[in-house]
Design a protein around this motif. Sequence first.
Motif, PDB file in Angstrom:
ATOM      1  N   ASN A   1       5.452  -3.665 -19.839  1.00 43.97           N
ATOM      2  CA  ASN A   1       4.076  -3.614 -19.359  1.00 43.97           C
ATOM      3  C   ASN A   1       4.018  -2.927 -18.002  1.00 43.97           C
ATOM      4  OD1 ASN A   1       2.431  -5.410 -21.329  1.00 43.97           O
ATOM      5  ND2 ASN A   1       4.235  -6.664 -20.887  1.00 43.97           N
ATOM      6  N   ALA A   2       2.810  -2.589 -17.614  1.00 39.85           N
ATOM      7  CA  ALA A   2       2.576  -1.998 -16.300  1.00 39.85           C
ATOM      8  C   ALA A   2       1.532  -2.812 -15.549  1.00 39.85           C
ATOM      9  CB  ALA A   2       2.113  -0.548 -16.430  1.00 39.85           C
ATOM     10  N   ILE A   3       1.613  -2.764 -14.235  1.00 35.49           N
ATOM     11  CA  ILE A   3       0.617  -3.379 -13.359  1.00 35.49           C
ATOM     12  C   ILE A   3       0.049  -2.256 -12.503  1.00 35.49           C
ATOM     13  CG2 ILE A   3       0.206  -5.028 -11.491  1.00 35.49           C
ATOM     14  CD1 ILE A   3       2.622  -6.617 -12.556  1.00 35.49           C
ATOM     15  N   ALA A   4      -1.269  -2.090 -12.530  1.00 36.59           N
ATOM     16  CA  ALA A   4      -1.914  -0.969 -11.844  1.00 36.59           C
ATOM     17  C   ALA A   4      -2.859  -1.481 -10.759  1.00 36.59           C
ATOM     18  CB  ALA A   4      -2.669  -0.100 -12.844  1.00 36.59           C
ATOM     19  N   PRO A   5      -2.389  -1.602  -9.528  1.00 37.73           N
ATOM     20  CA  PRO A   5      -3.262  -2.073  -8.454  1.00 37.73           C
ATOM     21  C   PRO A   5      -4.120  -0.943  -7.883  1.00 37.73           C
ATOM     22  CG  PRO A   5      -0.904  -2.469  -7.991  1.00 37.73           C
ATOM     23  CD  PRO A   5      -1.000  -1.459  -9.086  1.00 37.73           C
ATOM     24  N   ALA A   6      -5.286  -1.333  -7.367  1.00 43.17           N
ATOM     25  CA  ALA A   6      -6.018  -0.478  -6.443  1.00 43.17           C
ATOM     26  C   ALA A   6      -5.657  -1.003  -5.040  1.00 43.17           C
ATOM     27  CB  ALA A   6      -7.509  -0.532  -6.735  1.00 43.17           C
ATOM     28  N   LEU A   7      -6.614  -1.115  -4.163  1.00 45.81           N
ATOM     29  CA  LEU A   7      -6.325  -1.614  -2.815  1.00 45.81           C
ATOM     30  C   LEU A   7      -5.812  -3.060  -2.874  1.00 45.81           C
ATOM     31  CD1 LEU A   7      -6.572  -1.445   0.324  1.00 45.81           C
ATOM     32  CD2 LEU A   7      -8.900  -2.327   0.037  1.00 45.81           C
ATOM     33  N   LEU A   8      -4.650  -3.284  -2.259  1.00 45.00           N
ATOM     34  CA  LEU A   8      -4.109  -4.634  -2.148  1.00 45.00           C
ATOM     35  C   LEU A   8      -4.053  -5.112  -0.700  1.00 45.00           C
ATOM     36  CD1 LEU A   8      -1.075  -4.533  -4.607  1.00 45.00           C
ATOM     37  CD2 LEU A   8      -3.264  -5.702  -4.957  1.00 45.00           C
ATOM     38  N   MET A   9      -3.627  -4.225   0.193  1.00 50.04           N
ATOM     39  CA  MET A   9      -3.428  -4.609   1.584  1.00 50.04           C
ATOM     40  C   MET A   9      -3.529  -3.362   2.459  1.00 50.04           C
ATOM     41  SD  MET A   9       0.608  -5.446   0.936  1.00 50.04           S
ATOM     42  CE  MET A   9       0.934  -6.173   2.529  1.00 50.04           C
ATOM     43  N   PHE A  10      -3.878  -3.578   3.716  1.00 52.01           N
ATOM     44  CA  PHE A  10      -4.028  -2.471   4.653  1.00 52.01           C
ATOM     45  C   PHE A  10      -2.739  -2.268   5.452  1.00 52.01           C
ATOM     46  CE2 PHE A  10      -8.508  -3.802   4.135  1.00 52.01           C
ATOM     47  CZ  PHE A  10      -9.044  -2.580   3.761  1.00 52.01           C
ATOM     48  N   ASN A  11      -2.631  -1.103   6.084  1.00 52.37           N
ATOM     49  CA  ASN A  11      -1.574  -0.839   7.055  1.00 52.37           C
ATOM     50  C   ASN A  11      -2.066  -1.239   8.442  1.00 52.37           C
ATOM     51  OD1 ASN A  11       0.401   0.466   5.264  1.00 52.37           O
ATOM     52  ND2 ASN A  11      -1.153   2.075   5.085  1.00 52.37           N
ATOM     53  N   GLU A  12      -1.143  -1.496   9.342  1.00 50.13           N
ATOM     54  CA  GLU A  12      -1.515  -1.970  10.675  1.00 50.13           C
ATOM     55  C   GLU A  12      -2.410  -0.971  11.406  1.00 50.13           C
ATOM     56  OE1 GLU A  12       1.852  -3.067  12.966  1.00 50.13           O
ATOM     57  OE2 GLU A  12       2.509  -4.646  11.577  1.00 50.13           O
ATOM     58  N   GLY A  13      -2.205   0.325  11.171  1.00 54.20           N
ATOM     59  CA  GLY A  13      -2.967   1.330  11.903  1.00 54.20           C
ATOM     60  C   GLY A  13      -4.329   1.657  11.330  1.00 54.20           C
ATOM     61  N   ASP A  14      -4.706   1.039  10.227  1.00 58.11           N
ATOM     62  CA  ASP A  14      -6.001   1.334   9.613  1.00 58.11           C
ATOM     63  C   ASP A  14      -7.140   0.770  10.475  1.00 58.11           C
ATOM     64  OD1 ASP A  14      -4.709   2.526   7.496  1.00 58.11           O
ATOM     65  OD2 ASP A  14      -4.730   0.724   6.248  1.00 58.11           O
ATOM     66  N   ASP A  15      -8.078   1.637  10.864  1.00 62.27           N
ATOM     67  CA  ASP A  15      -9.169   1.171  11.720  1.00 62.27           C
ATOM     68  C   ASP A  15     -10.244   0.471  10.896  1.00 62.27           C
ATOM     69  OD1 ASP A  15     -10.829   3.145  10.572  1.00 62.27           O
ATOM     70  OD2 ASP A  15     -10.338   4.592  12.144  1.00 62.27           O
ATOM     71  N   ASP A  16     -11.199  -0.136  11.613  1.00 67.25           N
ATOM     72  CA  ASP A  16     -12.211  -0.955  10.942  1.00 67.25           C
ATOM     73  C   ASP A  16     -13.096  -0.118  10.039  1.00 67.25           C
ATOM     74  OD1 ASP A  16     -13.554  -3.627  10.722  1.00 67.25           O
ATOM     75  OD2 ASP A  16     -15.243  -2.447  11.470  1.00 67.25           O
ATOM     76  N   ALA A  17     -13.420   1.101  10.455  1.00 64.65           N
ATOM     77  CA  ALA A  17     -14.282   1.957   9.632  1.00 64.65           C
ATOM     78  C   ALA A  17     -13.617   2.272   8.299  1.00 64.65           C
ATOM     79  CB  ALA A  17     -14.603   3.245  10.388  1.00 64.65           C
ATOM     80  N   TYR A  18     -12.317   2.589   8.344  1.00 68.82           N
ATOM     81  CA  TYR A  18     -11.595   2.869   7.100  1.00 68.82           C
ATOM     82  C   TYR A  18     -11.535   1.628   6.221  1.00 68.82           C
ATOM     83  CZ  TYR A  18      -7.760   3.607   3.881  1.00 68.82           C
ATOM     84  OH  TYR A  18      -6.997   3.680   2.742  1.00 68.82           O
TER      85      TYR A  18
END
Length: 255
Positions: free
Chosen positions: A190-207
């Motif tokens: 089987n496969a697991i296909a995620p979209a957004l799971l978690m952010f990176n530390e440098g991702d700003d609030d707007a993103y």
Amino acid sequence: MQKSHSAKGLIVITGAGQRVGLHCAAALQRQGYQLVVSYRKMTSGITQLQQAGVHCIAADFTRLDSMAAFIAALAPYPSIRALIHNASSWQPDLPEQQADSSLSTVNQLQQDAAVFDEMQHIHARAPYLLNRALLPKLLASGDGADIIHLTDFVASVGSSKHQAYAASKAALENLTLSLARQLAPEIKVNAIAPALLMFNEGDDDAYRQKALAKSLMAVAPGPAEVLQSILYLLQSEYVTGRVLALDGGRHLKLP
């Protein structure tokens, strides 16, 4: 390396140095599985896994000699309960060349081909080769085994800026279908296909706000969502040849 074999069996995870792979490896070990993981670069997460008794093997799956060394390191283990392909690289396509570019056509093709080839090598070729090489150990697990491919939401919808990446993940989803047909009923694939799971530390609030707005659930659920999907597949006796979508209803967030 631990010599005794867990009653729950051995799970092999590729790419467990950080984020989703690290979380799943640590959690599965705590649940009683024996773990062998690969990593491309040493991280603090790998150090933590080593201290916990996980067998961690450095491997670059774009190189066949490194892959062969990884396979050889698994020789002491008579069987594999599950093989989880998490190793990944989110490499963007190169900017399109302008008509007055100083690059020759050959050089431009070489640069684009390098991106495409690396994405295919990591996300499609490596799982294909490892599945074939480790098949005897999977079949030796006795009560059934699992192959789980970590793909991506973009495998089914494409990506304008990560076309090579998306294509390689789509290839991996197709391999899921072929292997499920070949290996049933002994091995579920089987496969697991995620979209957004978690952010990176440098991702700003707007993103972050823009990314969250793409799904119906509007949350970044974290790596535990993948872990729960893995546990579901391990415990199932019937699910094979499927792609589990972890996308928060993103496929229904229509314009």
